[in-house]
Motif scaffolding. Structure first.
Motif, PDB file in Angstrom:
ATOM      1  N   LYS A 156       0.832  -1.207   0.000  1.00 55.72           N
ATOM      2  CA  LYS A 156       0.000   0.000   0.000  1.00 55.72           C
ATOM      3  C   LYS A 156       0.864   1.253   0.000  1.00 55.72           C
ATOM      4  CE  LYS A 156      -3.945   2.166   2.253  1.00 55.72           C
ATOM      5  NZ  LYS A 156      -3.422   3.537   2.016  1.00 55.72           N
ATOM      6  N   ASP A 196       0.975   3.999  -3.098  1.00 59.66           N
ATOM      7  CA  ASP A 196       0.682   5.418  -2.868  1.00 59.66           C
ATOM      8  C   ASP A 196       1.839   6.295  -3.334  1.00 59.66           C
ATOM      9  OD1 ASP A 196      -1.725   4.656  -1.786  1.00 59.66           O
ATOM     10  OD2 ASP A 196      -1.101   4.909   0.310  1.00 59.66           O
ATOM     11  N   THR A 222       1.849   6.277  -7.207  1.00 61.88           N
ATOM     12  CA  THR A 222       0.723   7.046  -7.729  1.00 61.88           C
ATOM     13  C   THR A 222       1.014   8.542  -7.653  1.00 61.88           C
ATOM     14  OG1 THR A 222      -0.861   5.329  -7.090  1.00 61.88           O
ATOM     15  CG2 THR A 222      -1.734   7.544  -7.465  1.00 61.88           C
ATOM     16  N   ASN A 223       1.533   8.989  -6.522  1.00 57.07           N
ATOM     17  CA  ASN A 223       1.882  10.403  -6.371  1.00 57.07           C
ATOM     18  C   ASN A 223       3.001  10.798  -7.323  1.00 57.07           C
ATOM     19  OD1 ASN A 223       0.006  10.666  -4.302  1.00 57.07           O
ATOM     20  ND2 ASN A 223       1.505  10.249  -2.686  1.00 57.07           N
TER      21      ASN A 223
END
Length: 302
Positions: A286, A290, A293-294
């Motif tokens: 996770k 994240d 993705t950022n």
């Protein structure tokens, strides 16, 4: 968008430093579905993310390989390296060159355009990371780091923790392990105290910009970077107290860093994955998703 590499061989990258690079398995989607976490990381075809795993003092590559497989099975490239024990404990000036060589490896492999995530283990891995980060700050074209995972680190210097670390490295079969480990722990702490004092004085002589890298729990606390950080630790860790990690993480959070913390139940030092595989994989997965993705939203507008 995910990408598959057919190249799955491993190989040492240097005559003096044993780096190991592994590209994802051709069947990483299928393999990931059968693992504890059934997803594939967010990736880009042209710059697949790289996870650089830095082992703890005395870590054998066969142990580090188990962690890198988490990422390889899910489509990421991994680089594994553990600094020699002598360079972590007494011949520490060589760490500057080791950090520079690892950064050069990233350039030589044309990985400098890829998002890079560090996964460091214990103070040994954190100490090595310091020198890679130092080389990166001095570089004219620094690589893009988008996340950092601390596993059982960092912690303050203590005689008892150092003693236990040395005992683990020497092995229980060594005669007089207790006395030898205790003597080495005290000697090293004295040596490091002199080293810190010497480097402190040398700062007044060297030109502005000279950086001393000696203690990860101190130096890394004041890093200027702001990429997200994940801390994996346990209250039953006998080498690095959980309070050290929580204080360190709290300071970084106050400095504006995106901090995430996972405290495992009843797991030993650098053995959280062994005790809690599902929770461990979910937590790192996770976090990296994240981070990626950022990263892609920021630099590629995806």
């Amino acid at each position: 968008m995910s990408v598959t590499y057919s190249r799955v061989d491993e190989y040492p990258m240097d005559d003096t430093l044993e780096y190991f690079i592994k590209f994802p398995s051709p069947n990483f989607k299928t393999e990931a579905q059968g693992a504890e976490s059934d997803y594939v990381f967010v990736c880009n075809e042209t710059n697949v993310p790289i996870v650089l795993l830095l082992g703890w003092a005395g870590c054998q590559d066969k142990y580090l390989m188990k962690y890198s497989k988490i990422y390889e099975d899910r489509g990421l490239i991994t680089i594994r390296y553990t600094a020699p024990v002598e360079n972590l404990f007494w011949k520490r000036t060589a760490m500057v060159q080791i950090g520079e060589k690892i950064l050069k490896l990233i350039y030589d492999m044309n990985f400098d355009s890829h998002p890079l995530i560090f996964h460091v283990f214990s103070n040994g891995g954190a100490f090595l990371y310091q020198h890679i980060a130092l080389a990166n700050r001095r570089s004219k074209r620094p690589v893009q780091i988008c996340g950092m995972i601390f596993d059982s680190a960092p912690g303050d210097r203590r005689v008892l923790g150092l003693y236990r670390a040395i005992s683990a490295i020497l092995g229980k079969e060594r005669r007089c392990n207790t006395l030898v480990s205790a003597a080495m722990a005290v000697s090293l702490l004295v040596l490091w105290a002199f080293e810190d004092s010497f480097n402190y004085l040398r700062n007044f002589i060297r030109p502005v910009g000279y950086e001393v890298q000696t203690n990860p729990s101190h130096n890394l606390k004041y890093e200027s970077n702001e990429w997200p950080q994940l801390y994996l630790y346990s209250k039953t860790d006998l080498l690095i107290p959980y309070t050290d990690i929580e204080k360190f993480a709290a300071y970084r959070q106050q400095s504006g860093v995106d901090v995430r913390m996972v405290c495992f139940d009843r797991s030993e030092h650098v053995k959280h994955y062994i005790r809690h595989p599902q929770q461990y994989i979910y937590s790192v997965g996770k976090f990296i998703n994240d981070c990626l993705t950022n990263y892609y939203n920021k630099y590629h507008g995806n």
